[in-house]
Design a protein around this motif. Structure first.
Motif, PDB file in Angstrom:
ATOM      1  N   THR A   1       0.830  -1.207   0.000  1.00  0.00           N
ATOM      2  CA  THR A   1       0.000   0.000   0.000  1.00  0.00           C
ATOM      3  C   THR A   1       0.867   1.260   0.000  1.00  0.00           C
ATOM      4  O   THR A   1       0.596   2.212  -0.729  1.00  0.00           O
ATOM      5  CB  THR A   1      -0.934   0.011   1.224  1.00  0.00           C
ATOM      6  OG1 THR A   1      -1.755  -1.154   1.189  1.00  0.00           O
ATOM      7  CG2 THR A   1      -1.830   1.238   1.209  1.00  0.00           C
TER       8      THR A   1
ATOM      9  N   ASP B   1       2.244   1.485  -3.320  1.00  0.00           N
ATOM     10  CA  ASP B   1       1.190   1.705  -4.309  1.00  0.00           C
ATOM     11  C   ASP B   1       0.712   3.157  -4.349  1.00  0.00           C
ATOM     12  O   ASP B   1       0.215   3.627  -5.373  1.00  0.00           O
ATOM     13  CB  ASP B   1       0.015   0.778  -3.986  1.00  0.00           C
ATOM     14  CG  ASP B   1      -0.944   0.620  -5.154  1.00  0.00           C
ATOM     15  OD1 ASP B   1      -0.471   0.377  -6.281  1.00  0.00           O
ATOM     16  OD2 ASP B   1      -2.164   0.743  -4.938  1.00  0.00           O
ATOM     17  N   LEU B   2       0.883   3.865  -3.238  1.00  0.00           N
ATOM     18  CA  LEU B   2       0.442   5.261  -3.188  1.00  0.00           C
ATOM     19  C   LEU B   2       1.123   6.116  -4.260  1.00  0.00           C
ATOM     20  O   LEU B   2       0.557   7.097  -4.726  1.00  0.00           O
ATOM     21  CB  LEU B   2       0.734   5.853  -1.799  1.00  0.00           C
ATOM     22  CG  LEU B   2      -0.416   5.868  -0.791  1.00  0.00           C
ATOM     23  CD1 LEU B   2       0.083   6.324   0.569  1.00  0.00           C
ATOM     24  CD2 LEU B   2      -1.548   6.758  -1.267  1.00  0.00           C
ATOM     25  N   ARG B   3       2.311   5.698  -4.664  1.00  0.00           N
ATOM     26  CA  ARG B   3       3.029   6.475  -5.683  1.00  0.00           C
ATOM     27  C   ARG B   3       2.302   6.449  -7.022  1.00  0.00           C
ATOM     28  O   ARG B   3       2.510   7.334  -7.860  1.00  0.00           O
ATOM     29  CB  ARG B   3       4.439   5.914  -5.862  1.00  0.00           C
ATOM     30  CG  ARG B   3       5.351   6.120  -4.655  1.00  0.00           C
ATOM     31  CD  ARG B   3       6.696   5.479  -4.868  1.00  0.00           C
ATOM     32  NE  ARG B   3       6.578   4.033  -5.069  1.00  0.00           N
ATOM     33  CZ  ARG B   3       7.600   3.221  -5.331  1.00  0.00           C
ATOM     34  NH1 ARG B   3       8.824   3.729  -5.438  1.00  0.00           N
ATOM     35  NH2 ARG B   3       7.410   1.932  -5.495  1.00  0.00           N
TER      36      ARG B   3
ATOM     37  N   TYR C   1      -0.822   6.840  -7.333  1.00  0.00           N
ATOM     38  CA  TYR C   1      -1.995   7.703  -7.212  1.00  0.00           C
ATOM     39  C   TYR C   1      -1.559   9.050  -6.638  1.00  0.00           C
ATOM     40  O   TYR C   1      -1.831   9.369  -5.471  1.00  0.00           O
ATOM     41  CB  TYR C   1      -3.059   7.036  -6.313  1.00  0.00           C
ATOM     42  CG  TYR C   1      -3.435   5.648  -6.772  1.00  0.00           C
ATOM     43  CD1 TYR C   1      -4.292   5.475  -7.854  1.00  0.00           C
ATOM     44  CD2 TYR C   1      -2.906   4.518  -6.148  1.00  0.00           C
ATOM     45  CE1 TYR C   1      -4.629   4.199  -8.304  1.00  0.00           C
ATOM     46  CE2 TYR C   1      -3.229   3.248  -6.581  1.00  0.00           C
ATOM     47  CZ  TYR C   1      -4.091   3.098  -7.656  1.00  0.00           C
ATOM     48  OH  TYR C   1      -4.416   1.838  -8.110  1.00  0.00           O
TER      49      TYR C   1
ATOM     50  N   THR D   1      -4.211  11.254  -4.979  1.00  0.00           N
ATOM     51  CA  THR D   1      -4.622  10.732  -3.668  1.00  0.00           C
ATOM     52  C   THR D   1      -3.589  11.108  -2.612  1.00  0.00           C
ATOM     53  O   THR D   1      -3.935  11.531  -1.503  1.00  0.00           O
ATOM     54  CB  THR D   1      -4.771   9.199  -3.733  1.00  0.00           C
ATOM     55  OG1 THR D   1      -5.649   8.854  -4.796  1.00  0.00           O
ATOM     56  CG2 THR D   1      -5.319   8.649  -2.423  1.00  0.00           C
ATOM     57  N   LEU D   2      -2.320  10.958  -2.965  1.00  0.00           N
ATOM     58  CA  LEU D   2      -1.249  11.308  -2.034  1.00  0.00           C
ATOM     59  C   LEU D   2      -1.243  12.800  -1.733  1.00  0.00           C
ATOM     60  O   LEU D   2      -1.051  13.210  -0.573  1.00  0.00           O
ATOM     61  CB  LEU D   2       0.087  10.883  -2.652  1.00  0.00           C
ATOM     62  CG  LEU D   2       1.330  11.000  -1.769  1.00  0.00           C
ATOM     63  CD1 LEU D   2       1.175  10.186  -0.502  1.00  0.00           C
ATOM     64  CD2 LEU D   2       2.566  10.551  -2.541  1.00  0.00           C
TER      65      LEU D   2
ATOM     66  N   TYR E   1      -6.887   2.004   2.565  1.00  0.00           N
ATOM     67  CA  TYR E   1      -6.544   3.384   2.230  1.00  0.00           C
ATOM     68  C   TYR E   1      -7.151   4.366   3.226  1.00  0.00           C
ATOM     69  O   TYR E   1      -6.562   5.413   3.524  1.00  0.00           O
ATOM     70  CB  TYR E   1      -6.987   3.713   0.797  1.00  0.00           C
ATOM     71  CG  TYR E   1      -5.893   3.484  -0.217  1.00  0.00           C
ATOM     72  CD1 TYR E   1      -5.210   4.540  -0.801  1.00  0.00           C
ATOM     73  CD2 TYR E   1      -5.512   2.192  -0.573  1.00  0.00           C
ATOM     74  CE1 TYR E   1      -4.189   4.324  -1.725  1.00  0.00           C
ATOM     75  CE2 TYR E   1      -4.498   1.964  -1.488  1.00  0.00           C
ATOM     76  CZ  TYR E   1      -3.831   3.036  -2.062  1.00  0.00           C
ATOM     77  OH  TYR E   1      -2.823   2.818  -2.953  1.00  0.00           O
TER      78      TYR E   1
END
Length: 449
Positions: A246, A249-251, A253, A256-257, A382
């Motif tokens: 996770t 994975d944030l990278r 999006y 979202t970050l 998330y």
């Protein structure tokens, strides 16, 4: 079309936990724990004086006046990993409502046990506060993640706003009952201290009992969507490995970050204002406990209408623009609080009304806004990042508040530093490209974003 009966059941957890958030975390515990710690450190302190003798907190010398905001900071740091793991496990569970119930009832027990805070036993209060904050934060991860399962993209602003509104109504109702008890304690045959402790107990019992409604009402949740990562690697991914994925994975999006970075700042400002306002009103503005409770009661019911109003406004302007309006109002609230004269109850009441207008709306719409940016199948996971910055668990704001008081012995200088949080948070949120972020997360574009 999602089930409206499940949406109605979901609303009730806001009603349930708002009792603790409002009566205990926001109004009573900060000043009460501060008074207990002050009594331990400065037993002969004249009324109206600041205690400059520290207490020992985990080897740190902390002034009693800085104890509560520092405890909020510590509770966040200790619970951050727990919130993230809970998000992973809830996403893997077919029955997240039982996770919700277990965490809520554990928190309710800790909140109810605050009844036993007497004399100078501030250490017990510190432990119970950390446990209750952990549980309210972790349960909120599950609760927020369920929103995606029970509401379509175009409905989430409305559903989220109604949940917040019902929460303010429930929290306000219990606060009104406690106000009566703490005002008329003598005719009721109570001491003032016992009335406070009974109020703390009532918040825990309320939280535990009303949690039954969402737990039972959400027994038949629709199945969650399978996320892309899970589809690639299978459903038996190790939870720790999934958590690491996770973060990585944030990278993928960036919007979202960016939203999470913005939320970290402006929500820490909101939470610090809410969580420390009772302490500020009593210690800096010399307001009585009864006047503070009346102000919070007024704020709660204004917030009920404010959450619904902001939900309607978001339907016209979009949630992002509406939240930016709310952040601008919060900026003004903090600036006015800095110059608010001591002892003027009418001024405090007016400020409480302004807080109520934006309090529910900005928080409810932030939740629904973020839900649009969350990848499918990883909602609770998330939302654990989101909840780490959510109510009762903010830490940058409370740490700044505590440190400024520790250095200046003034809550006015502590409160004014929060304008920076709203300024930075608003600027970052303005840069979030909602359309791009929603599509990157693989979600359907709502009619207005």
């Amino acid at each position: 079309m999602k089930s409206t009966s499940q949406q109605r059941a979901w609303y009730w957890y806001d009603w349930a936990n708002s009792a603790y958030v409002t009566t205990t975390a926001t109004v009573i515990l900060g000043p009460y724990l501060t008074s207990i710690a002050t009594r331990a450190a400065c037993p002969d302190l004249p009324s109206g004086q600041v205690c400059t003798t520290p207490v020992n907190l985990l080897g740190l010398s902390v002034l009693p006046g800085a104890l509560h905001p520092l405890l909020v900071t510590i509770s966040t740091i200790l619970t951050l990993a727990a919130l993230l793991i809970v998000g992973v496990l809830a996403d893997r569970s077919a029955r997240p409502q039982w996770w919700l119930g277990a965490l809520a009832w554990a928190g309710a027990v800790a909140a109810s046990a605050m009844f036993f805070l007497v004399d100078t036993n501030w250490q017990l209060g510190s432990v119970l506060m950390i446990v209750a904050n952990l549980c309210v934060g972790a349960s909120q991860v599950i609760y927020d993640g369920i929103l995606v399962r029970i509401a379509e993209p175009d409905d989430r602003d409305r559903v989220s706003s109604r949940g917040w509104a019902l929460g303010y109504l429930g929290g306000g109702l219990l606060l009104a009952i406690n106000l009566v008890m703490m005002t008329a304690y003598e005719p009721l045959g109570l001491s003032y201290g016992l009335a406070i402790r009974l109020s703390l107990l009532s918040a825990g019992v309320w939280w535990g009992l009303f949690t039954l409604i969402p737990v039972l009402g959400l027994r038949s949740l629709p199945p969650r969507a399978m996320g892309e990562l899970e589809a690639r690697e299978g459903v038996h991914t190790n939870p720790v490995r999934q958590l690491a994925n996770t973060f990585a994975d944030l990278r993928n999006y960036p919007q979202t970050l960016l939203f999470l970075a913005a939320y970290l700042f402006y929500n820490d400002g909101i939470q610090t204002v809410i969580g420390q306002s009772s302490l500020y009103a009593q210690s800096e503005l010399a307001m009585s406990t009864q006047n503070v409770m009346i102000t919070f009661l007024f704020t709660q019911f204004v917030a009920f209408g404010g959450a619904l109003l902001f939900g309607r406004l978001a339907g016209r302007l979009g949630a992002k623009r509406t939240v930016l309006i709310g952040i601008a109002i919060w900026f003004g609230v903090v600036a006015v609080a800095f110059v608010l004269p001591a002892g003027v109850f009418g001024a405090l009441l007016a400020l409480g009304g302004a807080i109520g207008l934006v309090m529910g709306g900005t928080q409810a719409l932030s939740r629904s806004l973020y839900s649009q940016l969350v990848p499918k199948g990883r909602e609770a996971e998330y939302f654990s990042f989101y909840q780490a910055m959510e109510r009762g668990t903010s830490w940058l704001g409370t740490l700044s508040f505590a440190l400024v008081f520790q250095l200046s012995h003034s809550y006015r200088w502590a409160i004014i530093v929060l304008v920076l949080f709203f300024l930075v948070g608003g600027l970052l949120l303005a840069r979030v490209n909602m359309r791009k972020g929603i599509l990157q997360a693989g979600n359907e574009l709502p009619r207005v974003w």
